[in-house]
Scaffold this active site. Structure first.
Site, short mmCIF file in Angstrom:
data_model
loop_
_atom_site.label_atom_id
_atom_site.label_comp_id
_atom_site.label_asym_id
_atom_site.label_seq_id
_atom_site.Cartn_x
_atom_site.Cartn_y
_atom_site.Cartn_z
N SER A 209 0.84 -1.20 0.00
CA SER A 209 0.00 0.00 0.00
C SER A 209 0.88 1.25 0.00
CB SER A 209 -0.88 -0.01 1.27
OG SER A 209 -1.51 1.23 1.49
N TYR B 191 -3.67 -0.26 9.94
CA TYR B 191 -3.54 -0.62 8.54
C TYR B 191 -2.11 -0.36 8.05
CZ TYR B 191 -4.61 -0.80 3.53
OH TYR B 191 -4.63 -1.12 2.19
#
Length: 250
Positions: free
Chosen positions: A142, A155
C-alpha cells in the site's frame, strides 16, 4: 528474447476475488489462460464474479481471516484444479481507526487479515510449488507501506509488515523457484476506498499528488500483476512495485 507473459496451464488462487483489486486480477488471470480459484467471504458476490468471467474459474467461499482459518482452507484450494502455482493475497481490511481510538479488536482483526492470512496461506501452498520448482506469491502492499495517513495506524503497520514479509518469503523460498513480490497500489476505486472517492475534493487532491495527474483505474494493475505472476519475472523476487502514478515520487 520476447518475455513470456503466458499464464496458460497455471493454477492461481486469488483472495478477495469478490470485489476490487482481487476481482480485477482474478478476472484478468482467467482471461489470460490461468485456471483461477477465487476466495472470499461473500458467496453471492464470488459466484457472480465466476459467472461473469471468461475462462476457467472456481469459487470457494469462506473466512480466511488469521492463521487458523487460513490453514483450514488450504486443503480446499487444490480441489477445483489441482495444486496452485500462483497465490495472490488481495483480501484486506482497513478499520480507519485514529490512533487514540484503536481497539484491540480492530488491531487484531487488521493484523489477521492483512498479515497473518497471507503468510499462512503461502506456507500451506508452497510445498507443492517446491515439488514443481516453480511458484509465484503476490502480496498487496500500500501507499501506507511508506507513508503515514490519518486513521491508518493499524492498517499502515500491517502494510509495512507486508513489505518485510514479502522479503522474508523471498529469502525462504526463492531458491526453490518460488518468487515472492508485492504490488503497492495508489488510490484506486474499491470498496475499501469508497470514503476517499466519495469526497470529490479529496479524490482530486490525491490525483494532483501523482506525477501522471490522475487516480488509478483497476485496469492499470493488470499488467504489473501479470508480469509478477508469469515467467517474465523469473529473476524478480523480494520486491515491491508501486503502481501509484508516481504518488510516492513527489
Amino acid at each position: 528474447m520476447t518475455p513470456d507473459f503466458d499464464l496458460s496451464g497455471r493454477v492461481a488462487v486469488v483472495t478477495g476475488a469478490s470485489s476490487g483489486i482481487g476481482r480485477a486480477i482474478a478476472s484478468a488471470f482467467a482471461e489470460l489462460g490461468a485456471r483461477v480459484v477465487g476466495v472470499a467471504r461473500r458467496s453471492e458476490a464470488l459466484e457472480a464474479w465466476s459467472a461473469e468471467t471468461e475462462g476457467e474459474t472456481a469459487s470457494i467461499a469462506g473466512d480466511v481471516s488469521g492463521a487458523v482459518a487460513a490453514q483450514a482452507i488450504c486443503s480446499r484450494l487444490s480441489e477445483p484444479f489441482g495444486a496452485p502455482d500462483i497465490l495472490v493475497n488481495a483480501a484486506g481490511l482497513n478499520t480507519r481507526q485514529v490512533a487514540d481510538d484503536v481497539t484491540t479488536e480492530g488491531w487484531n482483526a487488521t493484523m489477521d487479515v492483512n498479515l497473518a492470512t497471507p503468510f499462512f496461506l503461502a506456507q500451506g501452498l508452497v510445498g507443492a510449488m517446491k515439488e514443481r520448482g516453480w511458484g509465484r506469491i503476490i502480496n498487496i502492499a500500500s501507499l501506507q507501506s511508506e507513508r503515514a495517513f490519518p486513521g491508518g495506524v493499524a492498517y499502515g503497520a500491517s502494510k509495512g509488515g507486508i513489505v518485510q514479509l514479502t522479503r522474508a518469503m523471498a529469502e525462504a523460498w526463492s531458491s526453490h523457484g518460488i518468487n515472492a513480490n508485492a504490488l503497492a497500489p495508489g488510490f484506486f476505486p474499491t470498496e475499501l476506498t469508497a470514503a476517499v472517492f466519495g469526497d470529490a475534493d479529496r479524490a482530486a487532491r490525491n490525483a494532483a499528488q501523482t506525477c501522471i495527474g490522475r487516480n488509478g483505474e483497476l485496469q492499470d494493475l493488470i499488467g504489473p500483476a501479470v508480469f509478477l505472476a508469469s515467467p517474465a519475472s523469473n529473476y524478480v523476487t523480494g520486491q515491491v512495485l508501486f503502481v501509484d502514478g508516481g504518488f510516492t515520487a513527489k
